[in-house]
Design a protein around this motif. Structure first.
Motif, PDB file in Angstrom:
ATOM      1  N   PRO A   1       0.779  -1.246   0.000  1.00 10.32           N
ATOM      2  CA  PRO A   1       0.000   0.000   0.000  1.00 10.32           C
ATOM      3  C   PRO A   1       0.812   1.300   0.000  1.00 10.32           C
TER       4      PRO A   1
ATOM      5  N   VAL B   1      -4.149   1.053   3.173  1.00 14.35           N
ATOM      6  CA  VAL B   1      -4.781   0.197   2.161  1.00 14.35           C
ATOM      7  C   VAL B   1      -6.011   0.892   1.566  1.00 14.35           C
TER       8      VAL B   1
ATOM      9  N   ASN C   1      -3.798  -4.915   7.090  1.00 15.61           N
ATOM     10  CA  ASN C   1      -2.584  -4.364   6.476  1.00 15.61           C
ATOM     11  C   ASN C   1      -1.291  -4.929   7.068  1.00 15.61           C
TER      12      ASN C   1
END
Ligand code: MRU
Length: 362
Positions: A202, A304, A330
């Motif tokens: 991310p 994310v 995440n």
């Protein structure tokens, strides 16, 4: 490495120390590639926060930052009482060690510093030894990356297409980088090759940091979406994979690295593409017995659910991308088993993951 800004080229290290100000100097990596800025931390708590908030990131770079941060905290102590001084050093160590859990380099670096400090008999002696040891860690990190380049360049042949993940470049170390070191060395030898940088969601360290580094060094490269590697491998468009690591287990050869590395290793094995991991010795954990026990950092879901970027007006902004009512998971890192790894490129040679214990432990 050299950075060219507005036509002027200058050499920078990712991390350095201003002894007069007792301040750790860091390239503010969250602003790259849009702005190049150096910031200074005022005290060890600010240094720890810079690691947690990823002003500085990458295993070797946070290792050097923690080493300097320990020296910074030790040098801030006033007085001659060794007992009180040791308590302060312990607090600084703990604060910096907890700043990010997966990479082992900060803890290894701070152990080096403390070992050296123990040779001093007074507070003043220990303070001086702390800074000298932190400088030595940073210099060694830079030397190790140069040596990784020397060994790894042999793997790169003219015309190759190389995949790398996240940023294991000079921004992730003090200088030169680990996964990028063989590329820089091969370029210096006149070899021509092309690099695919995984975007690395991310936080997109591949799209922002690795791509910026390679552009600065005039290395042919393209950014690919994380999901594109399998397709390119299937079409014969990737010849070699080189990644870095945040912790390699000396006992098993397992490799913790940025989330998505494991997926790429599985794909590379499926397509019989050599998969190498480049590390300085400070990335080896000689204690842990299994990869399952490596602490995997769980990061904030906002990474994310959206992305940071720069507007046309030059303002850095976070934009929500995902469905507004959804949450996210995440994990920041994954662990690649030894059997998927062709070799570990170290400053002292290239080894099979399972050879580390017998060949390097000493
Ligand atoms: O979360 P980051 O950006 O610190 O993660 C960095 C990586 O995973 C790199 O690939 C890794 O540190 C290896 S190179 C030091």
């Amino acid at each position: 490495m050299n950075v060219t800004l507005r036509g002027r080229t200058e050499h920078f290290r990712t991390v350095s120390f201003d002894a007069a100000k007792n301040s750790v100097q860091l390239i503010e990596q969250r602003l790259l590639p849009h702005e190049f800025k150096i910031i200074g931390t005022k005290n060890f708590r600010e240094t720890a926060r810079a690691i947690t908030d990823m002003v500085v990131r990458g295993a070797g770079a946070i290792g050097a930052t923690a080493a300097y941060g320990l020296a910074q905290g030790a040098r801030a102590f006033r007085g001659r009482d060794l007992k009180k001084f040791s308590a302060q050093v312990e607090l600084v160590f703990k604060t910096l060690a907890e700043a990010r859990p997966t990479a082992v380099d900060p803890v290894n670096a701070m152990h080096d510093v403390r070992r050296e400090m123990a040779r001093g008999e007074t507070v003043a002696e220990q303070q001086a030894l702390a800074l000298a040891a932190a400088e030595e860690f940073a210099n060694e990190d830079a030397r190790h990356c140069e040596e990784i380049g020397r060994h790894g360049a042999k793997l790169i042949r003219n015309g190759m297409k190389i995949l790398t993940h996240c940023n294991a470049g000079w921004l992730a170390f003090v200088d030169t980088g680990s996964a990028t070191a063989p590329m820089y060395a091969a370029q210096a030898q006149g070899k021509k090759f092309h690099v695919f940088c995984d975007e690395t969601r991310p936080r997109s360290q591949g799209a922002t940091l690795t791509a910026w580094e390679l552009a600065q060094q005039n290395i042919s490269h393209q950014i690919i979406a994380d999901n594109a590697a399998g397709h390119l491998m299937q079409r014969g468009e990737i010849d070699l994979v080189i990644v870095g690591s945040d912790r390699v287990l000396g006992r098993t050869g397992e490799v913790a690295n940025k989330i998505g590395t494991y997926t790429k290793a599985v794909l590379a094995a499926r397509h019989k593409i050599p998969f190498y991991v480049a590390i300085p010795l400070s990335t080896i954990d000689w204690n842990l017995k299994r990869g399952f026990d490596i602490p995997i950092e769980d990061r904030h879901e906002s990474e994310v659910l959206g992305a940071w970027g720069v507007t046309k007006a030059g303002r850095r902004e976070y934009i929500r991308v995902a469905n507004p009512t959804s949450g996210a998971r995440n994990p920041g890192f994954d662990v690649t088993p030894a059997e998927l790894i062709t070799g570990i490129i170290t400053p002292v040679g290239i080894f099979q993951p399972k050879e580390l214990w017998n060949k390097l432990r000493r």
